[in-house]
Design a protein around this motif. Structure first.
Motif, mmCIF file in Angstrom:
data_model
loop_
_atom_site.group_PDB
_atom_site.id
_atom_site.type_symbol
_atom_site.label_atom_id
_atom_site.label_comp_id
_atom_site.label_asym_id
_atom_site.label_seq_id
_atom_site.Cartn_x
_atom_site.Cartn_y
_atom_site.Cartn_z
ATOM 1 N N GLN A 29 -37.216 13.391 -28.994
ATOM 2 C CA GLN A 29 -38.118 13.945 -29.993
ATOM 3 C C GLN A 29 -38.025 13.101 -31.254
ATOM 4 O OE1 GLN A 29 -37.050 18.011 -30.596
ATOM 5 N NE2 GLN A 29 -37.726 18.651 -28.588
ATOM 6 N N GLU A 30 -39.159 12.902 -31.886
ATOM 7 C CA GLU A 30 -39.161 12.118 -33.111
ATOM 8 C C GLU A 30 -38.547 12.940 -34.225
ATOM 9 O OE1 GLU A 30 -42.288 9.805 -34.467
ATOM 10 O OE2 GLU A 30 -43.015 9.284 -32.482
ATOM 11 N N VAL A 31 -37.667 12.294 -34.972
ATOM 12 C CA VAL A 31 -37.009 12.946 -36.098
ATOM 13 C C VAL A 31 -37.833 12.675 -37.341
ATOM 14 C CG1 VAL A 31 -34.905 12.991 -37.482
ATOM 15 C CG2 VAL A 31 -34.759 12.647 -35.017
ATOM 16 N N GLU A 32 -38.082 13.723 -38.114
ATOM 17 C CA GLU A 32 -38.845 13.555 -39.345
ATOM 18 C C GLU A 32 -38.069 12.661 -40.305
ATOM 19 O OE1 GLU A 32 -40.557 16.136 -43.127
ATOM 20 O OE2 GLU A 32 -39.594 17.177 -41.471
ATOM 21 N N GLN A 33 -38.733 11.668 -40.851
ATOM 22 C CA GLN A 33 -38.129 10.735 -41.788
ATOM 23 C C GLN A 33 -38.631 11.031 -43.202
ATOM 24 O OE1 GLN A 33 -35.886 8.066 -40.847
ATOM 25 N NE2 GLN A 33 -35.835 9.332 -39.025
ATOM 26 N N VAL A 34 -37.734 10.890 -44.179
ATOM 27 C CA VAL A 34 -38.073 11.170 -45.569
ATOM 28 C C VAL A 34 -37.751 9.934 -46.403
ATOM 29 C CG1 VAL A 34 -37.585 12.653 -47.558
ATOM 30 C CG2 VAL A 34 -37.555 13.613 -45.250
ATOM 31 N N LEU A 53 -34.637 8.179 -44.580
ATOM 32 C CA LEU A 53 -33.537 8.877 -43.915
ATOM 33 C C LEU A 53 -34.071 10.014 -43.049
ATOM 34 C CD1 LEU A 53 -31.163 9.278 -46.987
ATOM 35 C CD2 LEU A 53 -30.935 7.630 -45.137
ATOM 36 N N PRO A 54 -33.287 10.436 -42.051
ATOM 37 C CA PRO A 54 -33.668 11.628 -41.289
ATOM 38 C C PRO A 54 -33.679 12.847 -42.223
ATOM 39 C CG PRO A 54 -31.905 10.432 -40.187
ATOM 40 C CD PRO A 54 -32.078 9.811 -41.524
ATOM 41 N N GLY A 56 -32.830 15.815 -41.871
ATOM 42 C CA GLY A 56 -31.634 16.645 -41.812
ATOM 43 C C GLY A 56 -30.490 16.139 -42.667
ATOM 44 N N SER A 57 -30.535 14.888 -43.097
ATOM 45 C CA SER A 57 -29.464 14.310 -43.910
ATOM 46 C C SER A 57 -29.723 14.430 -45.406
ATOM 47 C CB SER A 57 -29.296 12.828 -43.577
ATOM 48 O OG SER A 57 -29.030 12.643 -42.226
ATOM 49 N N VAL A 58 -30.946 14.696 -45.782
ATOM 50 C CA VAL A 58 -31.347 14.626 -47.184
ATOM 51 C C VAL A 58 -30.609 15.632 -48.054
ATOM 52 C CG1 VAL A 58 -33.300 14.951 -48.749
ATOM 53 C CG2 VAL A 58 -33.569 13.602 -46.669
ATOM 54 N N LYS A 59 -30.541 16.873 -47.639
ATOM 55 C CA LYS A 59 -29.945 17.917 -48.472
ATOM 56 C C LYS A 59 -28.488 17.597 -48.814
ATOM 57 C CE LYS A 59 -29.584 22.947 -48.761
ATOM 58 N NZ LYS A 59 -29.858 24.210 -48.081
ATOM 59 N N ALA A 60 -27.714 17.198 -47.838
ATOM 60 C CA ALA A 60 -26.296 16.900 -48.064
ATOM 61 C C ALA A 60 -26.117 15.678 -48.958
ATOM 62 C CB ALA A 60 -25.579 16.685 -46.735
ATOM 63 N N LEU A 61 -26.910 14.635 -48.722
ATOM 64 C CA LEU A 61 -26.793 13.422 -49.530
ATOM 65 C C LEU A 61 -27.241 13.659 -50.962
ATOM 66 C CD1 LEU A 61 -27.932 10.814 -46.879
ATOM 67 C CD2 LEU A 61 -25.640 11.061 -47.850
ATOM 68 N N ILE A 67 -28.691 10.348 -53.423
ATOM 69 C CA ILE A 67 -30.139 10.132 -53.338
ATOM 70 C C ILE A 67 -30.897 11.202 -54.106
ATOM 71 C CG2 ILE A 67 -30.028 9.019 -51.074
ATOM 72 C CD1 ILE A 67 -31.091 11.764 -49.941
ATOM 73 N N ASP A 68 -32.183 10.911 -54.326
ATOM 74 C CA ASP A 68 -33.115 11.889 -54.870
ATOM 75 C C ASP A 68 -34.377 11.790 -54.021
ATOM 76 O OD1 ASP A 68 -34.790 13.559 -56.321
ATOM 77 O OD2 ASP A 68 -34.272 12.686 -58.263
#
Length: 86
Positions: A29-34, A53-54, A56-61, A67-68
């Motif tokens: 499945q394609e992972v949403e990229q931000v 980034l994927p 799912g990684s954005v909130k933690a980073l 990141i912003d």
């Protein structure tokens, strides 16, 4: 009693169940990229650079301050990178 030449002293193992087939692979499945702005020099890139980034990684980073992901922050970093080449 004499042994039959076809018999062996070793026990034979008989299968107890049918062999199972390997599970069929489902298409990945394609992972949403931000697209995000990197805030500090780190493994993600240099400060004020843009990376993807994927989702799912954005909130933690973001919580760690790396990141912003706000669209205005990304636009600002893009404008900085556009003026660096001039």
């Amino acid at each position: 009693m004499p042994k039959n030449s076809n018999q062996s002293d070793e026990p034979t193992l008989e299968p107890t169940e049918e062999p199972t087939q390997a599970p069929t692979e489902e298409p990945a499945q394609e992972v949403e990229q931000v697209e995000v702005r990197v805030l500090t020099n780190c493994q993600l890139g240099k400060a004020n650079s843009i990376t993807t980034l994927p989702a799912g990684s954005v909130k933690a980073l973001q919580a760690l301050g790396y990141i912003d992901a706000h669209p205005d922050a990304v636009a600002y970093a893009k404008s900085l990178n556009d003026t660096k080449g001039e």
